[in-house]
Design a protein around this motif. Structure first.
Motif, PDB file in Angstrom:
ATOM      1  N   GLY A  43      -7.668  -9.650  -5.203  1.00 61.24           N
ATOM      2  CA  GLY A  43      -6.764 -10.768  -5.492  1.00 61.24           C
ATOM      3  C   GLY A  43      -5.902 -11.189  -4.311  1.00 61.24           C
ATOM      4  O   GLY A  43      -4.859 -11.815  -4.508  1.00 61.24           O
ATOM      5  N   TYR A  44      -6.342 -10.888  -3.087  1.00 60.10           N
ATOM      6  CA  TYR A  44      -5.565 -11.238  -1.895  1.00 60.10           C
ATOM      7  C   TYR A  44      -5.753 -12.727  -1.535  1.00 60.10           C
ATOM      8  O   TYR A  44      -6.703 -13.370  -1.977  1.00 60.10           O
ATOM      9  N   HIS A  45      -4.845 -13.254  -0.714  1.00 62.75           N
ATOM     10  CA  HIS A  45      -4.802 -14.695  -0.441  1.00 62.75           C
ATOM     11  C   HIS A  45      -4.585 -14.990   1.048  1.00 62.75           C
ATOM     12  O   HIS A  45      -4.108 -14.137   1.791  1.00 62.75           O
ATOM     13  N   SER A  46      -4.879 -16.230   1.417  1.00 59.33           N
ATOM     14  CA  SER A  46      -4.716 -16.678   2.811  1.00 59.33           C
ATOM     15  C   SER A  46      -3.265 -16.616   3.273  1.00 59.33           C
ATOM     16  O   SER A  46      -2.341 -16.623   2.468  1.00 59.33           O
ATOM     17  N   ARG A  47      -3.098 -16.557   4.579  1.00 58.38           N
ATOM     18  CA  ARG A  47      -1.769 -16.415   5.187  1.00 58.38           C
ATOM     19  C   ARG A  47      -0.956 -17.712   5.109  1.00 58.38           C
ATOM     20  O   ARG A  47      -1.503 -18.796   4.837  1.00 58.38           O
ATOM     21  N   ALA A  48       0.340 -17.579   5.373  1.00 62.23           N
ATOM     22  CA  ALA A  48       1.271 -18.719   5.366  1.00 62.23           C
ATOM     23  C   ALA A  48       0.757 -19.845   6.263  1.00 62.23           C
ATOM     24  O   ALA A  48       0.259 -19.600   7.362  1.00 62.23           O
ATOM     25  N   GLY A  49       0.870 -21.059   5.763  1.00 57.06           N
ATOM     26  CA  GLY A  49       0.533 -22.228   6.576  1.00 57.06           C
ATOM     27  C   GLY A  49      -0.959 -22.465   6.726  1.00 57.06           C
ATOM     28  O   GLY A  49      -1.382 -23.364   7.455  1.00 57.06           O
ATOM     29  N   MET A 101       4.073 -12.517   2.914  1.00 52.97           N
ATOM     30  CA  MET A 101       5.189 -11.706   2.411  1.00 52.97           C
ATOM     31  C   MET A 101       6.224 -12.499   1.601  1.00 52.97           C
ATOM     32  O   MET A 101       6.574 -12.090   0.515  1.00 52.97           O
ATOM     33  N   SER A 102       6.702 -13.627   2.111  1.00 49.50           N
ATOM     34  CA  SER A 102       7.680 -14.408   1.359  1.00 49.50           C
ATOM     35  C   SER A 102       7.466 -15.891   1.618  1.00 49.50           C
ATOM     36  O   SER A 102       7.655 -16.353   2.742  1.00 49.50           O
ATOM     37  N   SER A 103       7.065 -16.624   0.577  1.00 49.26           N
ATOM     38  CA  SER A 103       6.875 -18.071   0.770  1.00 49.26           C
ATOM     39  C   SER A 103       8.220 -18.759   0.977  1.00 49.26           C
ATOM     40  O   SER A 103       8.292 -19.802   1.618  1.00 49.26           O
ATOM     41  N   GLU A 152      -1.214 -11.021   4.838  1.00 47.16           N
ATOM     42  CA  GLU A 152      -0.872  -9.747   4.189  1.00 47.16           C
ATOM     43  C   GLU A 152      -2.043  -8.768   4.289  1.00 47.16           C
ATOM     44  O   GLU A 152      -1.842  -7.550   4.395  1.00 47.16           O
ATOM     45  N   PHE A 153      -3.259  -9.309   4.274  1.00 50.91           N
ATOM     46  CA  PHE A 153      -4.456  -8.472   4.480  1.00 50.91           C
ATOM     47  C   PHE A 153      -4.372  -7.743   5.825  1.00 50.91           C
ATOM     48  O   PHE A 153      -4.548  -6.530   5.906  1.00 50.91           O
ATOM     49  N   PHE A 154      -4.068  -8.479   6.910  1.00 44.25           N
ATOM     50  CA  PHE A 154      -4.053  -7.870   8.250  1.00 44.25           C
ATOM     51  C   PHE A 154      -2.858  -6.930   8.412  1.00 44.25           C
ATOM     52  O   PHE A 154      -2.971  -5.850   8.998  1.00 44.25           O
ATOM     53  N   VAL A 190       0.849  -1.214   0.000  1.00 50.88           N
ATOM     54  CA  VAL A 190       0.000   0.000   0.000  1.00 50.88           C
ATOM     55  C   VAL A 190       0.875   1.253   0.000  1.00 50.88           C
ATOM     56  O   VAL A 190       0.532   2.266   0.622  1.00 50.88           O
ATOM     57  N   GLN A 191       1.987   1.175  -0.706  1.00 55.48           N
ATOM     58  CA  GLN A 191       2.913   2.301  -0.866  1.00 55.48           C
ATOM     59  C   GLN A 191       2.150   3.610  -1.140  1.00 55.48           C
ATOM     60  O   GLN A 191       1.276   3.658  -1.993  1.00 55.48           O
ATOM     61  N   GLU A 192       2.509   4.659  -0.391  1.00 61.94           N
ATOM     62  CA  GLU A 192       1.912   6.002  -0.559  1.00 61.94           C
ATOM     63  C   GLU A 192       0.474   6.114  -0.083  1.00 61.94           C
ATOM     64  O   GLU A 192      -0.201   7.098  -0.374  1.00 61.94           O
ATOM     65  N   LEU A 193      -0.020   5.107   0.668  1.00 62.30           N
ATOM     66  CA  LEU A 193      -1.329   5.272   1.310  1.00 62.30           C
ATOM     67  C   LEU A 193      -1.166   6.298   2.434  1.00 62.30           C
ATOM     68  O   LEU A 193      -0.201   6.226   3.200  1.00 62.30           O
ATOM     69  N   ASP A 194      -2.083   7.247   2.517  1.00 61.34           N
ATOM     70  CA  ASP A 194      -2.028   8.237   3.614  1.00 61.34           C
ATOM     71  C   ASP A 194      -3.442   8.709   3.958  1.00 61.34           C
ATOM     72  O   ASP A 194      -4.426   8.206   3.401  1.00 61.34           O
TER      73      ASP A 194
END
Ligand SMILES: [Zn+2]
Length: 266
Positions: free
Chosen positions: A103-109, A119-121, A136-138, A89-93
């Motif tokens: 297009g968001y996805h479930s968290r690791a594991g 962030m990084s699989s 990544e949503f949270f 969300v670069q430059e969100l203010d």
């Protein structure tokens, strides 16, 4: 009305395999187009609700996936990665009236998506913030919370939609598919595009004040790495300590410092 749209790819309708997410692979193109069209649908829904300024962040992989020609005219597209800690969300203010995620996805594991990760699989097994296992949503939703920007809409896999509604019952979600083990059960891509357009319109015409997250005064962050080497390296970040061979912990009061920590250690 000024709108920010953050777009990822692993939660786009039908996304199932890493080959489909990889710009160097033949299977990528249909998903690149679907991602672009889902983002375009979100832009159109926002316009119908009165948005006159729309910023889109391409937030998958290289940050260079969305086909700009498929977006409505007037939309500004952020491509690539600036290196700013706000990342997806670069430059969100404070000047934005709402944040939308596509297009968001479930968290690791988590079993909600064959491509689940945080962030990084390659590097991260899990991220906890104040003892909540974090997607990544949270992670990026908290940035909106800090700035008082309502997180009004999310599309992605069904499990993440459930997480989103549990986090904030005021937000509108659209499930593109359901993850089952290493498979997905998806709706038709055209139906998804229509649902995103109407869902965004409904969300932005609703009471946006209900979509503002409360923002805690302090944050305890725990990152569990896939490999002990990652945790050892991260434990040298100022204020960080090693909880066990693969887990590093740090406490912060400013959420910008949380994102800065993640930028430098992941
Ligand atoms: Zn992605």
């Amino acid at each position: 009305m000024k709108i920010y749209i953050s777009a990822d790819m692993e939660g786009v309708t039908g996304a199932t395999h890493w080959d489909e997410m990889n710009r160097n692979h033949k299977a990528y193109e249909p998903f690149q187009e679907q991602m672009s069209r889902e983002v375009a649908a979100a832009c159109e829904g926002a316009r119908e609700a009165g948005a006159d300024e729309i910023r889109v962040k391409d937030a998958h992989g290289s940050g260079r996936n969305i086909l700009a020609r498929l977006l409505p005219r007037g939309v500004k597209l952020i491509r690539g990665w600036s290196g700013h800690p706000y990342s997806m969300v670069q430059e969100l203010d404070d000047s934005f009236d709402a944040l939308l995620m596509v297009g968001y996805h479930s968290r690791a594991g988590h079993g909600g998506n064959p491509l689940s990760h945080t962030m990084s699989s390659a590097k991260v097994e899990s991220v906890h913030i104040n003892d909540r296992e974090t997607s990544e949503f949270f992670l990026h939703g908290n940035i909106a919370g800090k700035h008082g920007v309502p997180l009004a809409f999310l599309s992605g896999d069904a499990d993440l939609c459930g997480e989103a509604r549990e986090t904030n019952s005021g937000m509108t979600t659209h499930a593109t598919m359901k993850g089952v083990g290493d498979s997905t059960v998806s709706i038709h891509p055209e139906e998804s595009i229509e649902a995103i357009r109407s869902g965004v319109k409904t969300a932005l015409e609703g009471d946006l004040s209900k979509c503002v997250w409360s923002h805690p005064e302090s944050f305890e962050v725990k990152i569990r790495f896939n490999k002990h080497q990652g945790a050892y390296r991260a434990s040298h970040y100022t204020g960080a300590d090693l909880l066990d061979a693969k887990t590093v912990r740090v406490s912060m009061t400013d959420y910008d410092d949380v994102m800065r920590f993640i930028l430098f250690v992941v």
